[in-house]
Write an enzyme that holds these catalytic residues in place. Sequence first.
Site, short mmCIF file in Angstrom:
data_model
loop_
_atom_site.label_atom_id
_atom_site.label_comp_id
_atom_site.label_asym_id
_atom_site.label_seq_id
_atom_site.Cartn_x
_atom_site.Cartn_y
_atom_site.Cartn_z
N GLU A 209 -2.94 -1.74 3.36
CA GLU A 209 -1.55 -2.83 3.33
C GLU A 209 -0.67 -2.35 2.46
O GLU A 209 0.70 -2.26 2.76
CB GLU A 209 -2.16 -4.02 2.52
N ALA B 24 -6.36 -3.01 0.10
CA ALA B 24 -5.05 -2.90 -0.48
C ALA B 24 -4.40 -1.61 -0.16
O ALA B 24 -3.03 -1.63 -0.01
CB ALA B 24 -5.28 -3.07 -1.90
N SER C 46 9.92 4.96 -13.33
CA SER C 46 9.50 3.59 -12.79
C SER C 46 9.69 2.65 -14.08
O SER C 46 10.01 1.62 -13.74
CB SER C 46 7.87 3.73 -12.58
N GLU D 255 -2.90 -3.17 -18.53
CA GLU D 255 -3.22 -3.87 -17.46
C GLU D 255 -4.47 -3.23 -16.60
O GLU D 255 -4.48 -2.15 -16.33
CB GLU D 255 -2.26 -4.11 -16.11
N ARG E 54 15.98 -3.40 -13.17
CA ARG E 54 15.83 -4.39 -12.01
C ARG E 54 15.75 -5.85 -12.78
O ARG E 54 16.26 -6.94 -12.29
CB ARG E 54 14.57 -4.49 -11.12
#
Length: 246
Positions: free
Chosen positions: A190, A187, A85, A175, A92
Amino acid sequence: METVILDRHNRLNTADLNARLKMLDLPEGRFSADEITEFIDQMQVYEGAMYEISTKLEILDDEFQVRFSHDPIHHMERRLKSVNSIIGKLERKGLPVSVNSIKDNLFDVAGIRVICNYRDDVYSVSNYLSSQSDIQVLRVKDYIKNPKQNGYRSLHVIYAVPVFLSSGAHYTPVEVQFRTIAMDYWASLEHALRYKTDLPDARLNEHSQTLLDCSRSLQNIEVQMQNIHRDINGAPQVGEAPKTTD
């Protein structure tokens, strides 16, 4: 004499990290032995920062119980980004794959999700944590007062916390996502829908609209339940997100 057991469950597995890094073929070749060591050392720093923040949150929750007979935190989830990741995110963004690049550009390698009982708890806990003298608030995104277009609500705060090593203090970002129980299960659903690829587009759009409607309904329900909670509980009421450190 009381026996103290160190919390070593689910801690960083350096052997596994080493094996994963050696298996990765990067455009510029494999990691060198020194790069692997440096990466593992940095991941241990991120893990230390994550546990520093979570310990502070546990202490705050205990204090609320003593002072207000109320536990604002329902539960917490901790995670470190995987090797794949981290490297995928750097690629990216068109960034070099190196430890310095991770430290300079990625602020969510270490993450904690704090699930609170009420919206007041979200703002109270985040503000009390932010006011501690050894913590810096780097970035705040309040998706509770300003939800995303799809209905997502949560408070995202990036903290910098010192991790004390033999070489001194290393301020490291973590975070923290603060959300209520209702925001969390919304969440989760979703997220499952977003990554469900075998549904027709029409069905995906239909479910997305339904989830948006549910988000608005949950927000109204939470406000009503929060008002009841305020009447029967003397916990502090805070309605603003933390401010970034100047």
